[in-house]
Design a protein around this motif. Structure first.
Motif, PDB file in Angstrom:
ATOM      1  N   VAL A  91      61.678  15.527  60.970  1.00 33.05           N
ATOM      2  CA  VAL A  91      62.468  15.209  62.343  1.00 33.05           C
ATOM      3  C   VAL A  91      63.508  14.374  62.055  1.00 33.05           C
ATOM      4  CG1 VAL A  91      60.691  15.681  63.973  1.00 33.05           C
ATOM      5  CG2 VAL A  91      60.964  13.368  63.145  1.00 33.05           C
ATOM      6  N   SER A  98      56.571   8.310  70.166  1.00 36.05           N
ATOM      7  CA  SER A  98      57.220   9.567  69.674  1.00 36.05           C
ATOM      8  C   SER A  98      57.127  10.670  70.637  1.00 36.05           C
ATOM      9  CB  SER A  98      56.548   9.922  68.239  1.00 36.05           C
ATOM     10  OG  SER A  98      55.432  10.425  68.639  1.00 36.05           O
ATOM     11  N   ALA A 110      54.343  12.342  70.793  1.00 31.42           N
ATOM     12  CA  ALA A 110      53.260  13.101  70.221  1.00 31.42           C
ATOM     13  C   ALA A 110      51.980  13.002  70.865  1.00 31.42           C
ATOM     14  CB  ALA A 110      52.873  12.546  68.818  1.00 31.42           C
ATOM     15  N   LEU A 148      59.592  13.661  69.286  1.00 29.03           N
ATOM     16  CA  LEU A 148      58.604  14.779  69.369  1.00 29.03           C
ATOM     17  C   LEU A 148      59.062  15.684  70.482  1.00 29.03           C
ATOM     18  CD1 LEU A 148      57.666  13.465  66.744  1.00 29.03           C
ATOM     19  CD2 LEU A 148      55.498  14.674  67.364  1.00 29.03           C
ATOM     20  N   TRP A 176      54.637  15.845  61.908  1.00 29.64           N
ATOM     21  CA  TRP A 176      55.920  16.190  62.472  1.00 29.64           C
ATOM     22  C   TRP A 176      56.911  14.839  62.119  1.00 29.64           C
ATOM     23  CZ3 TRP A 176      58.675  20.073  64.412  1.00 29.64           C
ATOM     24  CH2 TRP A 176      57.894  20.998  64.878  1.00 29.64           C
ATOM     25  N   ALA A 177      56.600  13.817  62.050  1.00 24.42           N
ATOM     26  CA  ALA A 177      57.720  12.500  61.693  1.00 24.42           C
ATOM     27  C   ALA A 177      58.478  12.922  60.194  1.00 24.42           C
ATOM     28  CB  ALA A 177      57.125  11.313  62.002  1.00 24.42           C
ATOM     29  N   ALA A 216      61.639  17.584  69.694  1.00 25.09           N
ATOM     30  CA  ALA A 216      61.298  18.822  68.460  1.00 25.09           C
ATOM     31  C   ALA A 216      60.550  19.962  68.980  1.00 25.09           C
ATOM     32  CB  ALA A 216      60.435  18.191  67.598  1.00 25.09           C
ATOM     33  N   ARG A 217      59.896  19.611  70.005  1.00 28.71           N
ATOM     34  CA  ARG A 217      59.036  20.864  70.768  1.00 28.71           C
ATOM     35  C   ARG A 217      59.970  21.501  71.437  1.00 28.71           C
ATOM     36  NH1 ARG A 217      55.851  16.623  73.019  1.00 28.71           N
ATOM     37  NH2 ARG A 217      54.065  15.923  71.384  1.00 28.71           N
ATOM     38  N   GLU A 261      49.443  15.006  64.900  1.00 28.12           N
ATOM     39  CA  GLU A 261      50.602  15.510  65.471  1.00 28.12           C
ATOM     40  C   GLU A 261      51.897  14.720  65.029  1.00 28.12           C
ATOM     41  OE1 GLU A 261      52.949  17.729  69.267  1.00 28.12           O
ATOM     42  OE2 GLU A 261      51.530  16.172  69.510  1.00 28.12           O
ATOM     43  N   TYR A 262      51.895  13.325  65.232  1.00 28.52           N
ATOM     44  CA  TYR A 262      52.843  12.472  64.714  1.00 28.52           C
ATOM     45  C   TYR A 262      53.079  12.608  63.408  1.00 28.52           C
ATOM     46  CZ  TYR A 262      55.214   8.216  63.701  1.00 28.52           C
ATOM     47  OH  TYR A 262      56.059   7.253  63.334  1.00 28.52           O
TER      48      TYR A 262
END
Length: 204
Positions: free
Chosen positions: A53, A38, A40, A73, A49-50, A76-77, A45-46
């Motif tokens: 997303v 991902s 991450a 990710l 966020w998952a 996403a960032r 963190e994964y």
């Protein structure tokens, strides 16, 4: 309606984890053996966020259709830097996807023409897709079980790749099996029950 030819990606790195996430919440994702794919930095963190997303998974599929693969990710960032997500470090909540910053993000980073769409009648989607290739559509996540009436509309994003006056075809980042993930076909009238009449049209 043929297959889309658009690569499919789940919002989880292991696409079969949807039912576990529904049962256990984001904690289930701590057992995803593919989480490092991902982008991450940590499993925490994964997992955080998952669940947020679906929009980045849609973007990943759009970019993959032109031959680019980007970790979810990482997208996403980068989108967060534009304001596409708002991260609250106090309660660890993540708000998004926010459409207008996303449109700026994909234009500047990837050269994608995109437009926020509101008040979109379901019957207008076929015409929209003659102007731009994709529609990231806001639907209720329960669309994975189209036979069940949804409690509301919106809150989840799917990637619409084709539509006629009768049928719509889309990739669902949180489908729970193959039939509900890639190239899902539904009658337009069924899709309408889940569709919040808004989304983002994208030209790849």
């Amino acid at each position: 309606m043929q297959q889309s030819g658009v690569p499919y990606f789940s919002q989880w790195e292991s696409p079969g984890m949807t039912l576990s996430v529904l049962a256990e919440g984001s904690q289930a994702l701590r057992s995803d053996p593919l989480w490092r794919h991902s982008g991450a930095g940590t499993i925490e963190e994964y997992a955080r966020w998952a669940v947020n997303v679906c929009g980045m998974a849609c973007l990943k599929m759009i970019l993959a259709a032109r031959g680019e693969i980007h970790p979810t990710l990482e997208l996403a960032r980068a989108c967060t830097a534009y304001g596409g997500y708002v991260v609250n470090e106090i309660d660890a909540s993540i708000k998004g996807l926010i459409y207008a910053p996303f449109v700026r993000f994909v234009a500047e980073r990837f050269g994608l023409g995109a437009e926020t769409m509101t008040g979109v009648e379901t019957s207008a989607i076929p015409d929209l897709l003659t102007k731009r290739r994709f529609l990231i559509a806001s639907v209720h996540s329960g669309i994975r079980w189209p036979e069940r009436p949804p409690p509301s509309k919106g809150g989840h994003l799917v990637l619409v790749t084709a539509a006629s006056n009768e049928t719509i075809r889309f990739h669902n980042p949180s489908g729970h099996d193959e039939a509900s993930q890639a190239d899902v076909r539904l009658p337009l009238a069924v899709f309408d029950r889940f569709f919040a009449n808004r989304g983002i049209s994208v030209e790849a």
